[in-house]
Design a protein around this motif. Structure first.
Motif, mmCIF file in Angstrom:
data_model
loop_
_atom_site.group_PDB
_atom_site.id
_atom_site.type_symbol
_atom_site.label_atom_id
_atom_site.label_comp_id
_atom_site.label_asym_id
_atom_site.label_seq_id
_atom_site.Cartn_x
_atom_site.Cartn_y
_atom_site.Cartn_z
ATOM 1 N N LEU A 221 0.845 -1.183 0.000
ATOM 2 C CA LEU A 221 0.000 0.000 0.000
ATOM 3 C C LEU A 221 0.888 1.243 0.000
ATOM 4 C CD1 LEU A 221 -2.648 -1.184 2.617
ATOM 5 C CD2 LEU A 221 -2.906 -1.113 0.132
ATOM 6 N N ASP A 222 0.300 2.391 -0.346
ATOM 7 C CA ASP A 222 1.088 3.605 -0.544
ATOM 8 C C ASP A 222 1.422 4.361 0.737
ATOM 9 O OD1 ASP A 222 1.361 3.416 -3.296
ATOM 10 O OD2 ASP A 222 -0.502 4.506 -3.691
ATOM 11 N N SER A 223 0.611 4.181 1.786
ATOM 12 C CA SER A 223 0.778 5.043 2.949
ATOM 13 C C SER A 223 0.218 4.369 4.192
ATOM 14 C CB SER A 223 0.049 6.382 2.732
ATOM 15 O OG SER A 223 -1.352 6.175 2.698
ATOM 16 N N TRP A 224 0.591 4.902 5.358
ATOM 17 C CA TRP A 224 0.035 4.447 6.632
ATOM 18 C C TRP A 224 -1.477 4.656 6.648
ATOM 19 C CZ3 TRP A 224 0.118 1.459 10.538
ATOM 20 C CH2 TRP A 224 -0.414 1.790 11.792
ATOM 21 N N GLU A 225 -1.943 5.735 6.050
ATOM 22 C CA GLU A 225 -3.383 5.975 5.988
ATOM 23 C C GLU A 225 -4.087 4.869 5.208
ATOM 24 O OE1 GLU A 225 -1.071 8.263 5.454
ATOM 25 O OE2 GLU A 225 -1.426 9.587 7.184
ATOM 26 N N ILE A 241 -8.536 -10.906 11.314
ATOM 27 C CA ILE A 241 -7.259 -10.205 11.446
ATOM 28 C C ILE A 241 -6.384 -10.941 12.454
ATOM 29 C CG2 ILE A 241 -6.141 -8.074 12.203
ATOM 30 C CD1 ILE A 241 -8.495 -6.527 11.083
ATOM 31 N N ASP A 242 -5.139 -11.183 12.064
ATOM 32 C CA ASP A 242 -4.162 -11.798 12.959
ATOM 33 C C ASP A 242 -3.614 -10.751 13.917
ATOM 34 O OD1 ASP A 242 -2.309 -13.416 14.168
ATOM 35 O OD2 ASP A 242 -1.059 -13.695 12.396
ATOM 36 N N ILE A 243 -3.068 -9.659 13.371
ATOM 37 C CA ILE A 243 -2.544 -8.576 14.203
ATOM 38 C C ILE A 243 -2.411 -7.308 13.367
ATOM 39 C CG2 ILE A 243 -0.114 -9.083 13.775
ATOM 40 C CD1 ILE A 243 0.327 -8.415 16.815
ATOM 41 N N GLY A 244 -2.564 -6.164 14.031
ATOM 42 C CA GLY A 244 -2.378 -4.879 13.381
ATOM 43 C C GLY A 244 -3.659 -4.066 13.391
ATOM 44 N N PRO A 245 -3.548 -2.818 12.920
ATOM 45 C CA PRO A 245 -2.365 -2.193 12.315
ATOM 46 C C PRO A 245 -1.241 -1.950 13.339
ATOM 47 C CG PRO A 245 -4.384 -1.010 11.731
ATOM 48 C CD PRO A 245 -4.724 -1.934 12.853
ATOM 49 N N THR A 246 -0.024 -2.171 12.910
ATOM 50 C CA THR A 246 1.135 -1.997 13.768
ATOM 51 C C THR A 246 2.362 -1.771 12.895
ATOM 52 O OG1 THR A 246 2.349 -2.932 15.648
ATOM 53 C CG2 THR A 246 1.633 -4.485 13.951
ATOM 54 N N ARG A 247 3.528 -1.802 13.531
ATOM 55 C CA ARG A 247 4.784 -1.586 12.813
ATOM 56 C C ARG A 247 5.739 -2.740 13.099
ATOM 57 N NH1 ARG A 247 7.985 2.376 10.697
ATOM 58 N NH2 ARG A 247 6.579 4.093 11.187
ATOM 59 N N HIS A 248 6.559 -3.052 12.106
ATOM 60 C CA HIS A 248 7.668 -3.978 12.295
ATOM 61 C C HIS A 248 8.910 -3.229 12.781
ATOM 62 C CE1 HIS A 248 5.677 -7.361 10.494
ATOM 63 N NE2 HIS A 248 5.599 -6.815 9.300
ATOM 64 N N ARG A 252 11.098 -2.025 9.271
ATOM 65 C CA ARG A 252 10.429 -0.779 9.646
ATOM 66 C C ARG A 252 9.115 -0.539 8.900
ATOM 67 N NH1 ARG A 252 15.835 1.814 9.333
ATOM 68 N NH2 ARG A 252 15.066 3.230 7.719
ATOM 69 N N GLY A 253 8.546 -1.566 8.274
ATOM 70 C CA GLY A 253 7.283 -1.403 7.575
ATOM 71 C C GLY A 253 6.104 -1.358 8.529
ATOM 72 N N PHE A 269 0.822 -3.921 3.687
ATOM 73 C CA PHE A 269 1.873 -3.176 4.382
ATOM 74 C C PHE A 269 2.306 -1.960 3.589
ATOM 75 C CE2 PHE A 269 4.996 -4.545 1.444
ATOM 76 C CZ PHE A 269 6.183 -3.905 1.737
ATOM 77 N N CYS A 270 3.026 -1.091 4.266
ATOM 78 C CA CYS A 270 3.556 0.116 3.662
ATOM 79 C C CYS A 270 4.935 0.384 4.246
ATOM 80 C CB CYS A 270 2.630 1.303 3.946
ATOM 81 S SG CYS A 270 3.316 2.898 3.464
#
Length: 309
Positions: A221-225, A241-248, A252-253, A269-270
């Protein structure tokens, strides 16, 4: 950008339990474009901003999972060279003729030590992204259908002998190690992230006793939004849904992991940083593995480790 002839991930072929239900999911919820159906009963899809005819192929089967994952190379000459290099390395290859998959040229198929089938190909019909190659607009209405990823980006595969997989990808296919998670002994890798480009990863592997398992196929995807919008659409459509929205921490995605109707995990992901082969690989240790995988929660959930198809 092809560092050593391998351009990018090209297509993933998945098994699904109910073809009609899966077609609704991939076509309407995820928002991929259907590009064809073949005599074998396979259905072909592409993301809206992909130019090649297909990047995801699904077929009905009695168990979910992945049939094979493919990379596009930069020319037929490179395909022939890599086929020869693989055989010289001791890896048997199979030639799949042009047209066996819709709008796809000859493919070279081989099995890697983790038990997965990998393919290479050089030719696939350019069907465009709905905009002209001269004076295009910024996007098309297809960019707003469902979750609407811009491309199929990478996959994570589970299986044994990932150190042998890494050696094969590095020495024959020209990939390089970007990040890895090291077990408590300080020597053995639990997971590896490999790239053939300047992306943080084009494929990743986790050590697992059973061969040939799929953890997830990932869509960009293009953005966090857009990631947050994807979460809304998943909830509206009752996607598990397994997990998220979150960050790696790793790469760093930003991310959401969820399941298709057959139980195949997928990721939207983005982000992720750019890297080059001369960059030193980043190492994560087991005492910080939670933050490495899920940076905000700083811990793993049991499903993420145990559920594969």
């Amino acid at each position: 950008m092809a560092m050593n002839g391998v351009l990018r991930p090209g297509h993933a072929a998945l098994r699904v339990l109910d073809l009609k239900e899966s077609m609704h999911f991939y076509g309407n919820v995820l928002g991929l474009q259907e590009t064809g159906r073949d005599k074998q009963g396979r259905v072909y899809y592409k993301a809206w901003d992909e130019r090649d005819h297909n990047s995801l192929v699904i077929r009905q089967a009695d168990r979910a999972g992945i049939d094979f994952f493919a990379f596009k190379v930069d020319s037929p000459k490179t395909l022939e060279k890599l086929d020869s290099d693989l055989r010289a390395y001791g890896v048997p290859t199979e030639r799949i003729p042009e047209g066996e998959m819709l709008e796809t040229g000859p493919r070279v198929r081989f099995q890697i030590p983790s038990g997965h089938l990998i393919e290479l190909y050089a030719q696939k019909t350019d069907v465009g992204n709905g905009m002209p190659y001269v004076n295009p607009e910024a996007w098309t209405p297809a960019a707003e259908k469902g979750i609407a990823p811009t491309r199929m980006d990478h996959c994570l595969l589970y299986g044994p002998d990932i150190e042998k997989v890494q050696k094969l990808f590095e020495e024959v296919l020209g990939f390089y190690l970007v990040e890895h998670i090291v077990l408590e002994d300080g020597r053995t890798d639990l997971a590896i992230w490999l790239s053939s480009s300047i992306k943080a990863h084009d494929i990743a592997f986790v050590r697992h006793p059973e061969p040939g398992k799929l953890h997830h196929v990932s869509f960009l995807l293009d953005s966090w939004e857009k990631v947050l919008r994807a979460a809304d659409l998943m909830s509206m459509n009752r996607v598990s849904i397994d997990i998220g929205p979150t960050r790696h921490g790793v790469t760093r995605g930003t991310t959401i992991y969820a399941f298709d109707p057959s139980g195949n995990r997928f990721e939207t992901f983005c982000g992720g940083y750019q890297t080059y082969p001369d960059c030193q690989p980043i190492k994560w240790t087991m005492d910080e593995v939670g933050a490495g995988v899920f940076y905000h929660e700083r811990k793993l959930n049991e499903r993420f480790l145990a559920v594969v198809t």
